[in-house]
Write a protein that holds these residues in place. Sequence first.
Motif, mmCIF file in Angstrom:
data_model
loop_
_atom_site.group_PDB
_atom_site.id
_atom_site.type_symbol
_atom_site.label_atom_id
_atom_site.label_comp_id
_atom_site.label_asym_id
_atom_site.label_seq_id
_atom_site.Cartn_x
_atom_site.Cartn_y
_atom_site.Cartn_z
ATOM 1 N N LEU A 280 -17.282 18.264 -61.133
ATOM 2 C CA LEU A 280 -17.811 18.610 -62.352
ATOM 3 C C LEU A 280 -18.102 17.361 -63.481
ATOM 4 N N GLU A 281 -17.469 16.236 -63.122
ATOM 5 C CA GLU A 281 -18.040 15.112 -64.109
ATOM 6 C C GLU A 281 -19.340 14.563 -63.560
ATOM 7 N N LEU A 282 -19.634 14.695 -62.376
ATOM 8 C CA LEU A 282 -21.133 14.224 -62.306
ATOM 9 C C LEU A 282 -22.315 15.182 -62.483
ATOM 10 N N TYR A 283 -21.870 16.687 -61.956
ATOM 11 C CA TYR A 283 -23.115 17.691 -62.213
ATOM 12 C C TYR A 283 -23.800 17.450 -63.188
ATOM 13 N N PRO A 284 -25.315 17.519 -63.417
ATOM 14 C CA PRO A 284 -25.901 17.970 -62.178
ATOM 15 C C PRO A 284 -26.484 16.519 -61.562
ATOM 16 N N ASN A 285 -25.798 15.270 -62.060
ATOM 17 C CA ASN A 285 -26.146 14.266 -61.302
ATOM 18 C C ASN A 285 -25.303 14.045 -60.218
ATOM 19 N N LEU A 286 -26.051 12.868 -59.321
ATOM 20 C CA LEU A 286 -25.323 12.727 -58.115
ATOM 21 C C LEU A 286 -25.091 11.248 -57.940
ATOM 22 N N LEU A 287 -26.036 10.307 -58.529
ATOM 23 C CA LEU A 287 -25.830 8.999 -58.495
ATOM 24 C C LEU A 287 -26.258 8.537 -60.064
ATOM 25 N N LEU A 288 -25.271 7.834 -60.613
ATOM 26 C CA LEU A 288 -25.625 7.413 -61.989
ATOM 27 C C LEU A 288 -26.045 5.896 -61.786
ATOM 28 N N SER A 289 -27.120 5.716 -62.535
ATOM 29 C CA SER A 289 -27.628 4.339 -62.432
ATOM 30 C C SER A 289 -27.090 3.502 -63.581
ATOM 31 N N SER A 290 -26.571 2.371 -63.255
ATOM 32 C CA SER A 290 -25.716 1.047 -64.161
ATOM 33 C C SER A 290 -26.717 0.668 -64.816
ATOM 34 N N ILE A 291 -28.046 0.551 -64.412
ATOM 35 C CA ILE A 291 -29.104 -0.022 -65.192
ATOM 36 C C ILE A 291 -29.728 0.737 -66.224
ATOM 37 N N ASP A 292 -30.251 1.838 -66.157
ATOM 38 C CA ASP A 292 -30.705 2.511 -67.267
ATOM 39 C C ASP A 292 -30.499 4.187 -66.743
ATOM 40 N N SER A 293 -30.155 4.690 -67.842
ATOM 41 C CA SER A 293 -29.574 5.986 -67.631
ATOM 42 C C SER A 293 -30.769 7.198 -67.293
ATOM 43 N N SER A 294 -31.946 6.731 -67.466
ATOM 44 C CA SER A 294 -32.974 7.539 -67.160
ATOM 45 C C SER A 294 -33.259 7.438 -65.651
ATOM 46 N N TYR A 295 -32.737 6.435 -65.001
ATOM 47 C CA TYR A 295 -33.031 6.393 -63.626
ATOM 48 C C TYR A 295 -31.775 7.074 -62.893
ATOM 49 N N THR A 296 -30.888 7.665 -63.411
ATOM 50 C CA THR A 296 -29.865 8.442 -62.848
ATOM 51 C C THR A 296 -30.567 9.448 -61.941
ATOM 52 N N ILE A 297 -29.981 9.510 -60.912
ATOM 53 C CA ILE A 297 -30.523 10.488 -59.805
ATOM 54 C C ILE A 297 -29.803 11.870 -59.862
ATOM 55 N N SER A 298 -30.528 12.972 -60.339
ATOM 56 C CA SER A 298 -29.836 14.278 -60.507
ATOM 57 C C SER A 298 -30.243 15.078 -59.193
ATOM 58 N N ILE A 299 -29.237 15.986 -59.026
ATOM 59 C CA ILE A 299 -29.775 16.886 -57.806
ATOM 60 C C ILE A 299 -31.178 17.401 -57.620
ATOM 61 N N TYR A 300 -31.684 17.677 -58.956
ATOM 62 C CA TYR A 300 -33.006 18.270 -58.716
ATOM 63 C C TYR A 300 -34.097 16.844 -58.253
ATOM 64 N N LYS A 301 -33.779 15.878 -58.884
ATOM 65 C CA LYS A 301 -34.788 14.670 -58.407
ATOM 66 C C LYS A 301 -34.498 14.397 -56.962
ATOM 67 N N ALA A 302 -33.199 14.603 -56.564
ATOM 68 C CA ALA A 302 -33.008 14.237 -55.264
ATOM 69 C C ALA A 302 -33.073 15.260 -54.076
ATOM 70 N N ALA A 303 -33.226 16.584 -54.517
ATOM 71 C CA ALA A 303 -33.481 17.633 -53.450
ATOM 72 C C ALA A 303 -34.466 17.590 -52.602
ATOM 73 N N SER A 304 -34.163 17.860 -51.261
ATOM 74 C CA SER A 304 -35.250 18.371 -50.526
ATOM 75 C C SER A 304 -35.884 19.697 -50.997
ATOM 76 N N SER A 305 -36.911 20.077 -50.122
ATOM 77 C CA SER A 305 -37.590 21.155 -50.494
ATOM 78 C C SER A 305 -37.055 22.531 -50.469
ATOM 79 N N LEU A 306 -37.411 23.299 -51.189
ATOM 80 C CA LEU A 306 -36.698 24.571 -51.661
ATOM 81 C C LEU A 306 -36.743 25.320 -49.975
ATOM 82 N N LYS A 307 -37.852 24.967 -49.240
ATOM 83 C CA LYS A 307 -37.659 25.935 -47.726
ATOM 84 C C LYS A 307 -36.647 25.143 -47.085
#
Lengths: 345, 458
Positions: A280-307
Amino acid sequence: METLLGIDYPTWWFLVVGALFSGYAILDGFDFGAGAWHLFFRKEQSRRIALNAIGPVWDGNEVWLVIGGGALFAGFPVVYATLFSAMYIPFMLFLCFLILRAISIEFRSKEPGAIWRRNWDVVYGVSSIALPVLLGIVLGNVLEGIAVGKELNYVGNGFFEFLNPYALMMGVTALSLFMLHGAIYLLLKTEDRLFAKLTILIKGAIVFFVVSFSITTLYTLIYVSKVAEHVKSSPVFFILPLLGFLSIANIPRLVIKRRFRWAFIFSSLTIAFMFGVVALELYPNLLLSSIDSSYTISIYKAASSLKTLKIMMLMVAIGGPLVLTYTAFVYRTFRGKVKLDNTSY
Amino acid sequence: MSTEILARIQFAFTVAFHYIYPPLSIGLGLLMVIFESIYVRTGNKEFHTLARFWTRIFALTFGIGVATGIVMEFEFGTNWAVYSRYVGDVFGSALAAEGVFAFALESGFLGVLIFGWNRVRPGVHLVATIGVFLGSMFSAIWIVVANSWQQTPAGYHIVGKGLEARAEITDFWAMVFNPSTLDRISHVYLGAFLSGTFLVLSVHAYYIIKGKHVDISKKAFKITLAVATLCTLLQLFSGSKSAEGVGAHQPAKLAAMEGVWEEHQPADMYLLGWVNKERQTTTGLAVPNGLSYLMYRDMNHPVTGLKSFDKEDRPGQINAVFQFYHLMILIGMTLIGLTIFGMIQLRRGKLFEQRWLLWVFVIAAILPQIANKVGWYTAEMGRQPWVVYGQLRTGAAFSKHVTASQVTFSLILFSLLYLLLFILFVYLLNKKLQHGITEDDGDMNTGVRAEITETIVN
């Protein structure tokens, strides 16, 4: 974005990975926990019973790690790559202890000598303690944030970067939770002398867990405040941590009443609720960037293709019930108190 | 040494060590299913004893196989982060399928297989044995699919650029049945069956020589020899089919395997030889135009040579690929000769009288192991410089921000750990073999020995 039952596919896969990790923590958690108590048992007979309590199931429990890892790799390859290269040393140590633990279980019984067995007992006990601590350390780092750079890759540096007070506290808390969980499991599987000993040890387990859990929670709320942002944002989100607290509070009550089966269900639920809170705390992120919050990896940035996500949802739909069926079959076959025979460790 | 080189060494070392065990598990699994099925059908107790004996050996190989296998999965992320991102969409789904369909089946039933002899009925136990065996077979499928996709990528397209580039699935079944999957999976299966059957042959030959468990060993030996003969012959076809596939889809690799340099000429097939990379020549004993005939059934058909490829697109270790490939073939031919000779002697009723032949079988257990290893070295080194053939270079695929000191640390850790593991494996294997074919485990947990232990420990 395409959805299934009103939920988009990356979110579905986030839930699947979360469920697999909680399943893994619940299952391997009790056998890590049982192992962490191993050196507290002094008699050969007790050690053998404790070992055989997890004997037929620990290997199957570890499969959840393989599946969980595979699910993360397949669904969120960017996170897999970044997290695993960032947490290089803890994961390598984790693997080594995992192997040492596996061989200590397998090899201990192969020789009758006292020295042989004692040495393997130490390897088994120590690795069973180290493994939950390392898992907690990784979780602590995930909650605090990792050095994720512009290209969503790991850009940190340093051999000991993973070690910090918060991560260590998470490690100790994970250990205490698994020890509590494992002690309850052993109470279900043992009788007579070992059972009596465990009824005393479990009190210590409860205290150890409550103390380390409380300290870590307070520390999180005060110093890692961004972690609690979601929960603070809406009262509805209080339900999950609240359920977590209630299920923790329920465990001592059930232990005192000697309703261990229920206690085990609630220690399992506690683990599930904790993963729920983390998710719940992370969603929709998975990896928080300690350098810049704009680099934080969300599930949408990280996800494989829809297929790919669709194919894998189908696999889970078919394979999930199969896995649960044979897991149930194994636990049914080996239900009840441990009885040693000529197939035992 | 650089992070890249260290990461390559670590991966090669950990995967080579890992691959001692899964083929043994698959091969032994096949024989356990055969032995136990005979017991369930005929009620002959000897086969129950045999199945139990080999299950104990199996448990040893399986346990180490699982533990060292998890390392491989983790290493993709820890050491090969760029690769993981690149192939995650494709490779990941195969890996996930392995976990869900194969690995869970294996490990789920493993508990019943090992600890369930007294707990479930014989028929149910056989189901568990078959479950574990099928699980190990499925698991080989998925991992070979993933590796075959790296050799002959299909059913995907590339999305993004630079570090963000990655392969995405466009057609799942085209990815699964990419051009090399079927050839390679059959080759891997047969290799695994051979490593299992030859271990069984070796052990029973040893017992016959030593006059221990002679009757039961003869029965086991005959059945296993029949399986082994079939597998060695099938492997010949599978191997030749694989080579044709390599020629069609990975010409640079075939050229390295056979030391072919000239661009478009009919090529010889070397039986033995040496490749000189600097002078770009291959010398040795060769069948003139043999390769052209083998590949295309035409003595004069041209074969693409190494000179057709830019230097940086050729495998780095051409002579090694050549030697490993030829060693594999030499061993394959030896095994065919040995099994057929064994079968003839068996028909003449003289097999068990010739001690020298039994000794050859005792030693021969190592041969399929070596062949499996060098076969994979050929496949993987021949694919270089690519990690995904024609798409992603190995030199670009490692984790850039993991330091050399970190990898050195883990490499030392794994070296020590695997050394210990191997010593223990050999020690315990020997111990189990010395203990012999009996119903009890010989772990000395029961009876007087256990009581002695109890007294000492307390």
